[in-house]
Design an enzyme around this catalytic site. Structure first.
Site, PDB file in Angstrom:
ATOM      1  N   ASP A  19       0.876  -1.164   0.000  1.00 63.64           N
ATOM      2  CA  ASP A  19       0.000   0.000   0.000  1.00 63.64           C
ATOM      3  C   ASP A  19       0.923   1.226   0.000  1.00 63.64           C
ATOM      4  O   ASP A  19       2.117   1.111   0.314  1.00 63.64           O
ATOM      5  CB  ASP A  19      -0.880  -0.047   1.255  1.00 63.64           C
ATOM      6  CG  ASP A  19      -1.722   1.201   1.413  1.00 63.64           C
ATOM      7  OD1 ASP A  19      -2.387   1.595   0.439  1.00 63.64           O
ATOM      8  OD2 ASP A  19      -1.693   1.784   2.509  1.00 63.64           O
ATOM      9  N   ASP A  21      -0.005   5.148   0.965  1.00 66.17           N
ATOM     10  CA  ASP A  21      -0.197   6.078   2.077  1.00 66.17           C
ATOM     11  C   ASP A  21      -0.335   5.321   3.398  1.00 66.17           C
ATOM     12  O   ASP A  21      -1.187   4.446   3.549  1.00 66.17           O
ATOM     13  CB  ASP A  21      -1.452   6.923   1.851  1.00 66.17           C
ATOM     14  CG  ASP A  21      -1.370   7.734   0.567  1.00 66.17           C
ATOM     15  OD1 ASP A  21      -0.362   8.423   0.374  1.00 66.17           O
ATOM     16  OD2 ASP A  21      -2.311   7.663  -0.244  1.00 66.17           O
ATOM     17  N   ASP A 177      -1.566  -0.896   5.854  1.00 60.34           N
ATOM     18  CA  ASP A 177      -1.880  -0.418   7.205  1.00 60.34           C
ATOM     19  C   ASP A 177      -3.375  -0.340   7.487  1.00 60.34           C
ATOM     20  O   ASP A 177      -3.770   0.063   8.587  1.00 60.34           O
ATOM     21  CB  ASP A 177      -1.262   0.968   7.431  1.00 60.34           C
ATOM     22  CG  ASP A 177      -1.925   2.047   6.585  1.00 60.34           C
ATOM     23  OD1 ASP A 177      -2.045   1.853   5.351  1.00 60.34           O
ATOM     24  OD2 ASP A 177      -2.346   3.078   7.140  1.00 60.34           O
TER      25      ASP A 177
END
Length: 229
Positions: A19, A21, A177
């Site tokens: 991922d 960001d 995240d």
């Protein structure tokens, strides 16, 4: 049946998908600049980074909602293009890779493995970041939230990323995240890792996401033996 990653406790997989960001990139300062440009235009006081940070991985709509909770949802929806324009103006100016990310990427490359990015950020914005970060030649595949007919938590982007790299799902590990990252990986049959240094709301429970491993800090990415824990 879920695929088993082709890696040992001492070796990286053939490919690591990330991922963007909150996993590779601490983009919250850029997002804050965009939000505060919108707030200034409306005569509102600046928002604090700590207040916006937990919402970053949830996307543009979540950030605008957190920044303007008093505004009705239908009005906020019309502000999304403005937010994206403001963010484009701030792109790469204030944020950057989390500490430890660059050494981890270098370790993956030295091992002969490749890495790529699967994000829900619009592809054009993600692609614009690559030369700013020096990643345009290093990132083996980049898939944005508008690159395909579906985005995370749908598994399609992860499956397509593996396909474009010429690899099987079992050759890849996905690191993210947000719960959507882990849901997408599980649906794709791909091994998954939670980046605990990322952006989470107070009520989020990463243990409940049922990832294959959870890592505390970016430096752990450089140690493949930690990925099996």
């Amino acid at each position: 049946m879920r695929a088993k990653a082709r890696m040992s406790a001492m070796h990286f997989p053939r490919a690591v998908l990330f991922d963007l960001d909150g996993t590779l990139l601490d983009s919250a300062p850029d997002m804050l600049a965009a939000i505060n440009a919108m707030r200034e235009a409306r005569g509102a006081e600046p928002m604090e980074l700590a207040a916006l940070r937990p919402h970053v991985s949830k996307g543009a709509r979540a950030m605008v909602a957190a920044s303007f909770p008093e505004v009705d949802a239908s009005t906020r929806e019309t502000w999304i293009p403005e937010f994206l324009d403001c963010y484009r103006a701030a792109l790469g100016r204030f944020g950057g890779p989390f500490e430890g990310i660059e050494p981890a990427l270098a370790a993956i490359e030295r091992a002969g493995s490749r890495w790529g990015i699967v994000t829900n950020k619009p592809e054009a914005l993600a692609a614009a970041l690559m030369p700013l970060l020096g990643w345009e030649e290093r990132c083996a595949v980049l898939i944005g939230g508008d690159s395909l007919p579906a985005r995370k938590p749908d598994p399609l982007p992860l499956r397509v990323a593996a396909e474009r790299m010429g690899l099987d799902i079992a050759d890849c590990v996905y690191v993210g995240d947000d719960e959507r990252d882990i849901v997408a990986a599980r649906a794709a049959g791909m091994r998954s890792i939670v980046a605990l240094w990322g952006y989470r709301l107070d009520g989020d429970d990463p243990e409940a996401w049922q990832a294959d491993a959870m890592l505390d800090e970016p430096a752990d990415l450089a140690r493949p033996e930690r990925w099996a824990t």
